[in-house]
Motif scaffolding. Structure first.
Motif, PDB file in Angstrom:
ATOM      1  N   HIS A 290       0.805  -1.232   0.000  1.00  0.00           N
ATOM      2  CA  HIS A 290       0.000   0.000   0.000  1.00  0.00           C
ATOM      3  C   HIS A 290       0.834   1.277   0.000  1.00  0.00           C
ATOM      4  N   ILE A 291       2.126   1.159  -0.059  1.00  0.00           N
ATOM      5  CA  ILE A 291       3.007   2.324  -0.172  1.00  0.00           C
ATOM      6  C   ILE A 291       3.996   2.094  -1.304  1.00  0.00           C
ATOM      7  N   VAL A 292       4.543   3.184  -1.823  1.00  0.00           N
ATOM      8  CA  VAL A 292       5.477   3.109  -2.940  1.00  0.00           C
ATOM      9  C   VAL A 292       6.817   2.552  -2.479  1.00  0.00           C
ATOM     10  N   GLN A 293       7.331   1.573  -3.212  1.00  0.00           N
ATOM     11  CA  GLN A 293       8.643   0.990  -2.943  1.00  0.00           C
ATOM     12  C   GLN A 293       9.484   1.035  -4.213  1.00  0.00           C
ATOM     13  N   PRO A 294      10.786   0.739  -4.112  1.00  0.00           N
ATOM     14  CA  PRO A 294      11.686   0.924  -5.261  1.00  0.00           C
ATOM     15  C   PRO A 294      11.373   0.046  -6.477  1.00  0.00           C
ATOM     16  N   ILE A 295      11.980   0.436  -7.579  1.00  0.00           N
ATOM     17  CA  ILE A 295      11.939  -0.314  -8.831  1.00  0.00           C
ATOM     18  C   ILE A 295      13.362  -0.694  -9.196  1.00  0.00           C
ATOM     19  N   VAL A 296      13.582  -1.946  -9.569  1.00  0.00           N
ATOM     20  CA  VAL A 296      14.901  -2.426  -9.973  1.00  0.00           C
ATOM     21  C   VAL A 296      14.830  -2.804 -11.448  1.00  0.00           C
ATOM     22  N   PHE A 297      15.614  -2.125 -12.264  1.00  0.00           N
ATOM     23  CA  PHE A 297      15.626  -2.332 -13.713  1.00  0.00           C
ATOM     24  C   PHE A 297      17.006  -2.802 -14.147  1.00  0.00           C
ATOM     25  N   ASP A 298      17.072  -3.979 -14.756  1.00  0.00           N
ATOM     26  CA  ASP A 298      18.320  -4.507 -15.301  1.00  0.00           C
ATOM     27  C   ASP A 298      18.300  -4.262 -16.805  1.00  0.00           C
TER      28      ASP A 298
ATOM     29  N   THR B 103      14.998  -6.790 -17.753  1.00  0.00           N
ATOM     30  CA  THR B 103      14.009  -7.214 -16.758  1.00  0.00           C
ATOM     31  C   THR B 103      13.726  -6.070 -15.789  1.00  0.00           C
ATOM     32  N   LEU B 104      12.560  -6.144 -15.147  1.00  0.00           N
ATOM     33  CA  LEU B 104      12.168  -5.086 -14.215  1.00  0.00           C
ATOM     34  C   LEU B 104      11.383  -5.689 -13.059  1.00  0.00           C
TER      35      LEU B 104
ATOM     36  N   LYS C 278      12.331  -7.357 -24.831  1.00  0.00           N
ATOM     37  CA  LYS C 278      12.733  -7.059 -23.464  1.00  0.00           C
ATOM     38  C   LYS C 278      12.266  -5.667 -23.055  1.00  0.00           C
ATOM     39  N   VAL C 279      12.368  -5.421 -21.761  1.00  0.00           N
ATOM     40  CA  VAL C 279      12.066  -4.095 -21.231  1.00  0.00           C
ATOM     41  C   VAL C 279      13.232  -3.169 -21.578  1.00  0.00           C
ATOM     42  N   THR C 280      12.909  -2.037 -22.197  1.00  0.00           N
ATOM     43  CA  THR C 280      13.962  -1.109 -22.606  1.00  0.00           C
ATOM     44  C   THR C 280      13.907   0.227 -21.866  1.00  0.00           C
ATOM     45  N   GLY C 281      12.949   0.375 -20.961  1.00  0.00           N
ATOM     46  CA  GLY C 281      12.882   1.600 -20.185  1.00  0.00           C
ATOM     47  C   GLY C 281      11.605   1.671 -19.377  1.00  0.00           C
ATOM     48  N   TYR C 282      11.516   2.661 -18.523  1.00  0.00           N
ATOM     49  CA  TYR C 282      10.298   2.874 -17.747  1.00  0.00           C
ATOM     50  C   TYR C 282      10.236   4.320 -17.271  1.00  0.00           C
TER      51      TYR C 282
ATOM     52  N   GLN D  92       8.246  14.379  -3.359  1.00  0.00           N
ATOM     53  CA  GLN D  92       9.627  14.241  -2.916  1.00  0.00           C
ATOM     54  C   GLN D  92       9.931  12.803  -2.498  1.00  0.00           C
ATOM     55  N   ARG D  93       9.016  12.188  -1.754  1.00  0.00           N
ATOM     56  CA  ARG D  93       9.231  10.809  -1.302  1.00  0.00           C
ATOM     57  C   ARG D  93       9.281   9.838  -2.479  1.00  0.00           C
ATOM     58  N   ILE D  94       8.405  10.051  -3.452  1.00  0.00           N
ATOM     59  CA  ILE D  94       8.406   9.179  -4.628  1.00  0.00           C
ATOM     60  C   ILE D  94       9.741   9.259  -5.353  1.00  0.00           C
ATOM     61  N   LYS D  95      10.244  10.466  -5.535  1.00  0.00           N
ATOM     62  CA  LYS D  95      11.519  10.639  -6.240  1.00  0.00           C
ATOM     63  C   LYS D  95      12.682  10.043  -5.449  1.00  0.00           C
ATOM     64  N   GLU D  96      12.585  10.044  -4.126  1.00  0.00           N
ATOM     65  CA  GLU D  96      13.625   9.441  -3.307  1.00  0.00           C
ATOM     66  C   GLU D  96      13.627   7.922  -3.421  1.00  0.00           C
ATOM     67  N   ARG D  97      12.460   7.349  -3.581  1.00  0.00           N
ATOM     68  CA  ARG D  97      12.345   5.885  -3.600  1.00  0.00           C
ATOM     69  C   ARG D  97      12.533   5.285  -4.986  1.00  0.00           C
ATOM     70  N   ILE D  98      12.163   6.033  -6.027  1.00  0.00           N
ATOM     71  CA  ILE D  98      12.240   5.488  -7.371  1.00  0.00           C
ATOM     72  C   ILE D  98      13.186   6.336  -8.209  1.00  0.00           C
ATOM     73  N   LYS D  99      14.235   5.689  -8.662  1.00  0.00           N
ATOM     74  CA  LYS D  99      15.202   6.349  -9.517  1.00  0.00           C
ATOM     75  C   LYS D  99      14.960   5.922 -10.956  1.00  0.00           C
ATOM     76  N   LEU D 100      14.755   6.907 -11.820  1.00  0.00           N
ATOM     77  CA  LEU D 100      14.563   6.609 -13.243  1.00  0.00           C
ATOM     78  C   LEU D 100      15.891   6.189 -13.878  1.00  0.00           C
ATOM     79  N   PRO D 101      15.841   5.480 -15.022  1.00  0.00           N
ATOM     80  CA  PRO D 101      17.083   5.026 -15.660  1.00  0.00           C
ATOM     81  C   PRO D 101      18.112   6.141 -15.854  1.00  0.00           C
ATOM     82  N   ASP D 102      17.664   7.316 -16.270  1.00  0.00           N
ATOM     83  CA  ASP D 102      18.596   8.434 -16.504  1.00  0.00           C
ATOM     84  C   ASP D 102      19.232   8.874 -15.176  1.00  0.00           C
ATOM     85  N   ASP D 103      18.470   8.811 -14.082  1.00  0.00           N
ATOM     86  CA  ASP D 103      19.005   9.189 -12.780  1.00  0.00           C
ATOM     87  C   ASP D 103      20.078   8.218 -12.326  1.00  0.00           C
ATOM     88  N   GLU D 104      19.851   6.931 -12.598  1.00  0.00           N
ATOM     89  CA  GLU D 104      20.793   5.916 -12.161  1.00  0.00           C
ATOM     90  C   GLU D 104      22.108   5.998 -12.908  1.00  0.00           C
ATOM     91  N   GLU D 105      22.034   6.452 -14.179  1.00  0.00           N
ATOM     92  CA  GLU D 105      23.263   6.536 -14.982  1.00  0.00           C
ATOM     93  C   GLU D 105      24.098   7.748 -14.594  1.00  0.00           C
TER      94      GLU D 105
END
Length: 443
Positions: A323-331, A336-337, A374-378, A429-442
């Motif tokens: 019921h709360i937002v948690q991280p996303i892991v993208f390989d 895969t996601l 395959k998954v190429t982005g999100y 702010q909390r959402i952005k802290e928990r979920i990093k977009l592909p561009d953010d991770e790079e």
């Protein structure tokens, strides 16, 4: 379950009709522009032909002879060759989190003479409908009155509204699957199909499960996608003897401690999926702990399930239940996601962190030359449940956070209260802290 029967084809046709209507105005404008351009071209061609005819018979004869004797150029050959089909196809799957059937949710749709949820989802309708496929977790039943928290039963109009918003599939393997017994489950599955959607992870009878083999197959732009749903438990309830196959379960001890993974059952269903040879496999998984912040311990307890599913060909895991937002892991290399939890799409919004969530957009690409999909982005759209006390019209609804904040700054008439505006800023702010977009991770 392969959805290639007449009923599924009709649902797909209705969806395409809906999308075509949404694009009709834009297409008409483009056609008008094209027609105008053709008129101009036709005029130019007419003038050119008139000038050419006046050049004289002798010049025309020379030109004709040249045309007859001249070898075709490489450019001309290319121009007459059929157009090469693009081997790359990209589709988008959008996923929303939990829709919890509660007293507040029921009240939000009350209207003159019945129920109408169009206003509740108006602001996010386009986000849901613009995808090739849209999925959501439906925590409740459609089993008649009384409606609300005590029964988790909702009016049929709620399903109709979800369908009008573009939702295609509803996860039904969750804590509320058998809240109203097997009769409630059967009635709900029938209502979902009647509304033009398809349930995932639950079945009305043993015969239906045997025919479906535990999964659902659909297609988007020629990409064959398998959906399979699982739940860690059924709200502490146990399935009646002989009906254990009617809801896909993650654990053998699903009604107690959640310690013994149902490996054989999960692998059997995923082998059935594999035999279908889909391009992509999506698992809708009701797991984790309610209202718990994500931590390394959380992922450690779920790693074995992730490993099991990915070894059996699952490409995307979409989690619900906390019921709360948690991280996303993208390989990116593997394509895969894993989205651990999307949060509550719509519910009471009374506990911290449950009043905001995301609509996840998953980009899927198929290369027909290599045969790889395959998954190429999100990406994602942050959303927020505005409660009655936060809305100027006292109506509960789901809104896009960033657009609602813009409306507040623009001093629009229907802007939310200052308290709600501040709450949305914190949520973003909390959402952005928990979920990093592909561009953010790079970066």
């Amino acid at each position: 379950m392969a959805l290639h029967d007449e009923e599924m084809n009709k649902r797909r046709e209705r969806r395409e009709n809906q999308r075509r209507k949404q694009q009709a105005q834009a297409k008409r404008m483009r056609r008008t522009a094209v027609l105008a351009a053709l008129v101009l071209i036709a005029c130019g061609v007419g003038i050119w032909r008139l000038t050419r005819n006046q050049a004289g018979t002798e010049e025309a004869g020379q030109q004709q002879a040249a045309v007859q004797t001249e070898a075709p150029t490489e450019e001309a050959t290319k121009a007459t060759s059929p157009l090469q089909r693009n081997p790359i196809t990209t589709v988008h799957i959008r996923a929303a989190g939990d829709l919890n059937v509660t007293d507040s949710v029921i009240s939000a749709g009350v209207s003159v003479g019945g129920y109408d949820y169009s206003g509740v989802f108006k602001d996010v309708s386009a986000v849901l409908s613009e995808a090739d496929l849209t999925v959501m977790n439906f925590e409740g039943n459609v089993f008649g009155q009384p409606y609300g928290s005590a029964t988790t039963s909702a009016p049929y109009e709620l399903l109709e509204s979800l369908r009008r918003c573009g939702v295609d599939l509803l996860q039904m393997a969750n804590s509320c699957s058998i809240n109203n017994g097997l009769n409630g489950l059967t009635a709900t599955l029938q209502s979902i199909r009647s509304a033009g959607m398809e349930p995932v992870g639950a079945f009305a009878s043993q015969a239906e499960f045997d025919n479906a083999k535990g999964y659902t197959i659909t297609e988007a732009q020629g990409i064959k996608i398998a959906f399979v749903g699982f739940t860690k438990g059924l709200g502490g309830r146990g399935m009646p003897a002989g009906s254990e196959d009617l809801v896909n379960l993650l654990y053998e001890d699903y009604d107690s401690t959640y310690e013994k993974i149902a490996t054989d059952r999960i692998e059997t269903i995923l082998r059935n999926v594999e035999a279908e040879k889909p391009d992509l496999v999506v698992a809708l998984v009701h797991w984790g702990s309610e209202y718990n912040e994500f931590s390394d311990d959380t992922s450690r307890y779920q790693n074995s399930l992730i490993s099991l599913m990915q070894k059996r060909g699952v490409d995307v895991i979409i989690g619900t239940h906390p019921h709360i937002v948690q991280p996303i892991v993208f390989d990116q290399a593997k394509g895969t996601l894993v989205a651990y939890s999307l949060g509550d799409f719509f519910g009471d919004a009374s506990r911290g962190g449950t009043n905001y969530s995301i609509i996840l957009d998953i980009e899927v690409t198929k290369d027909s030359t290599s045969g790889v999909t395959k998954v190429t982005g999100y990406s994602y759209t942050p959303i927020y449940t505005v409660t009655e006390s936060e809305a100027p019209d006292k109506k509960r609804r789901v809104v896009r956070i960033e657009e609602a904040l813009d409306a507040y700054e623009g001093n629009y008439l229907d802007k939310v209260t200052v308290t709600c505006k501040e709450s949305m800023e914190k949520a973003l702010q909390r959402i952005k802290e928990r979920i990093k977009l592909p561009d953010d991770e790079e970066s």
